[in-house]
Scaffold this active site. Structure first.
Site, PDB file in Angstrom:
ATOM      1  N   GLU A  83       2.144  46.532  58.356  1.00  0.00           N
ATOM      2  CA  GLU A  83       1.480  47.684  57.734  1.00  0.00           C
ATOM      3  C   GLU A  83       0.207  48.062  58.486  1.00  0.00           C
ATOM      4  OE1 GLU A  83       3.263  46.582  53.314  1.00  0.00           O
ATOM      5  OE2 GLU A  83       1.113  46.387  53.659  1.00  0.00           O
TER       6      GLU A  83
ATOM      7  N   ASN B  85      -1.772  53.459  40.734  1.00  0.00           N
ATOM      8  CA  ASN B  85      -2.492  52.207  40.495  1.00  0.00           C
ATOM      9  C   ASN B  85      -3.591  51.909  41.510  1.00  0.00           C
ATOM     10  OD1 ASN B  85      -0.833  51.557  42.546  1.00  0.00           O
ATOM     11  ND2 ASN B  85       0.220  49.871  41.526  1.00  0.00           N
TER      12      ASN B  85
ATOM     13  N   HIS C 237      -3.304  49.657  47.222  1.00  0.00           N
ATOM     14  CA  HIS C 237      -2.189  48.871  47.758  1.00  0.00           C
ATOM     15  C   HIS C 237      -2.735  47.599  48.391  1.00  0.00           C
ATOM     16  CE1 HIS C 237       1.387  47.835  50.136  1.00  0.00           C
ATOM     17  NE2 HIS C 237       0.553  47.606  51.130  1.00  0.00           N
TER      18      HIS C 237
ATOM     19  N   LYS D 168      -5.416  54.541  47.107  1.00  0.00           N
ATOM     20  CA  LYS D 168      -4.380  55.543  46.881  1.00  0.00           C
ATOM     21  C   LYS D 168      -4.969  56.868  46.374  1.00  0.00           C
ATOM     22  CE  LYS D 168      -0.804  52.083  45.952  1.00  0.00           C
ATOM     23  NZ  LYS D 168       0.275  51.679  45.024  1.00  0.00           N
TER      24      LYS D 168
ATOM     25  N   TYR E 266       7.204  52.978  52.552  1.00  0.00           N
ATOM     26  CA  TYR E 266       7.787  52.418  51.322  1.00  0.00           C
ATOM     27  C   TYR E 266       9.309  52.275  51.410  1.00  0.00           C
ATOM     28  CZ  TYR E 266       3.333  52.533  48.849  1.00  0.00           C
ATOM     29  OH  TYR E 266       2.044  52.282  48.448  1.00  0.00           O
TER      30      TYR E 266
HETATM   31  P1  GDP Z   1       2.656  46.261  44.244  1.00  0.00           P
HETATM   32  O1  GDP Z   1       3.045  45.280  45.308  1.00  0.00           O
HETATM   33  O2  GDP Z   1       1.821  45.650  43.138  1.00  0.00           O
HETATM   34  O3  GDP Z   1       1.999  47.510  44.805  1.00  0.00           O
HETATM   35  O4  GDP Z   1       3.976  46.739  43.505  1.00  0.00           O
HETATM   36  P2  GDP Z   1       5.472  47.063  44.031  1.00  0.00           P
HETATM   37  O5  GDP Z   1       5.653  46.597  45.437  1.00  0.00           O
HETATM   38  O6  GDP Z   1       6.405  46.560  42.981  1.00  0.00           O
HETATM   39  O7  GDP Z   1       5.546  48.649  43.985  1.00  0.00           O
HETATM   40  C1  GDP Z   1       4.979  49.442  44.994  1.00  0.00           C
HETATM   41  C2  GDP Z   1       4.292  50.634  44.375  1.00  0.00           C
HETATM   42  O8  GDP Z   1       5.268  51.474  43.763  1.00  0.00           O
HETATM   43  C3  GDP Z   1       3.332  50.307  43.217  1.00  0.00           C
HETATM   44  O9  GDP Z   1       2.063  49.885  43.669  1.00  0.00           O
HETATM   45  C4  GDP Z   1       3.277  51.615  42.460  1.00  0.00           C
HETATM   46  O10 GDP Z   1       2.397  52.570  43.086  1.00  0.00           O
HETATM   47  C5  GDP Z   1       4.712  52.115  42.613  1.00  0.00           C
HETATM   48  N1  GDP Z   1       5.521  51.768  41.440  1.00  0.00           N
HETATM   49  C6  GDP Z   1       5.878  50.526  40.994  1.00  0.00           C
HETATM   50  N2  GDP Z   1       6.619  50.608  39.872  1.00  0.00           N
HETATM   51  C7  GDP Z   1       6.733  51.943  39.584  1.00  0.00           C
HETATM   52  C8  GDP Z   1       7.402  52.691  38.569  1.00  0.00           C
HETATM   53  O11 GDP Z   1       8.040  52.152  37.651  1.00  0.00           O
HETATM   54  N3  GDP Z   1       7.304  54.066  38.649  1.00  0.00           N
HETATM   55  C9  GDP Z   1       6.621  54.699  39.646  1.00  0.00           C
HETATM   56  N4  GDP Z   1       6.579  56.065  39.652  1.00  0.00           N
HETATM   57  N5  GDP Z   1       5.991  54.027  40.627  1.00  0.00           N
HETATM   58  C10 GDP Z   1       6.042  52.681  40.596  1.00  0.00           C
END
Ligand code: GDP
Length: 139
Positions: free
Chosen positions: A128, A114, A117, A11, A51
């Protein structure tokens, strides 16, 4: 049956913070083979589509803005048990909760920024991967 491929993006924060080489080294060192790779920047439309599943979440706008804020590296990776093993390698979404030795623990800035992905299922890995690469770009 689990397929042996997953999809990843390094990212914008990982690239911006200079961790491209270190993250790739961890990925290859963990036994993943790179089947496709691209250094690119997502358009707003691409980030929104990628997303889409999070469209109703309060952070969707922020997520799209962040994912379009700079270049990324997209890749298809191959290894036995690729999806689950890669999720283990990257660690929890929030680096504060990620285990020692994971990519996010080592290199992520925050739950939002973070570093990396990783697909969450074989089905999404295929979707994807096809989103970013055509057949001629996969080796
Ligand atoms: P992953 O599968 O571990 O990537 O997590 P998720 O599918 O829950 O979320 C997708 C992505 O959205 C995450 O990797 C983060 O970059 C972003 N994200 C998740 N939670 C938050 C949040 O509370 N705030 C923001 N700004 N971004 C978030």
């Amino acid at each position: 049956m689990a397929t042996n491929r997953t999809f990843t993006m390094l990212k914008p924060d990982a690239i911006e913070n200079g961790y491209l080489g270190k993250v790739l080294d961890m990925i290859v060192g963990a036994g993943f083979e790179i089947k496709a790779m691209k250094y690119t920047r997502l358009s707003e439309d691409e980030a929104k589509k990628f997303y889409e599943v999070h469209a109703e979440r309060p952070f969707y706008g922020e997520l799209v803005e962040y994912m379009t804020s700079g270049p990324i590296v997209a890749a298809i990776l191959e290894k036995d048990n690729a999806v689950a093993d890669f999720r283990a390698l990257i660690g929890a979404t929030d680096p504060a909760e990620a285990e020692e030795g994971t990519i996010r623990k080592s290199y992520a800035e925050s739950k939002a920024k973070n570093a990396v992905h990783g697909s969450d299922s074989d089905e999404n890995a295929a979707i994807e991967g096809e989103f970013h690469f055509n057949a001629a770009e996969i080796f």
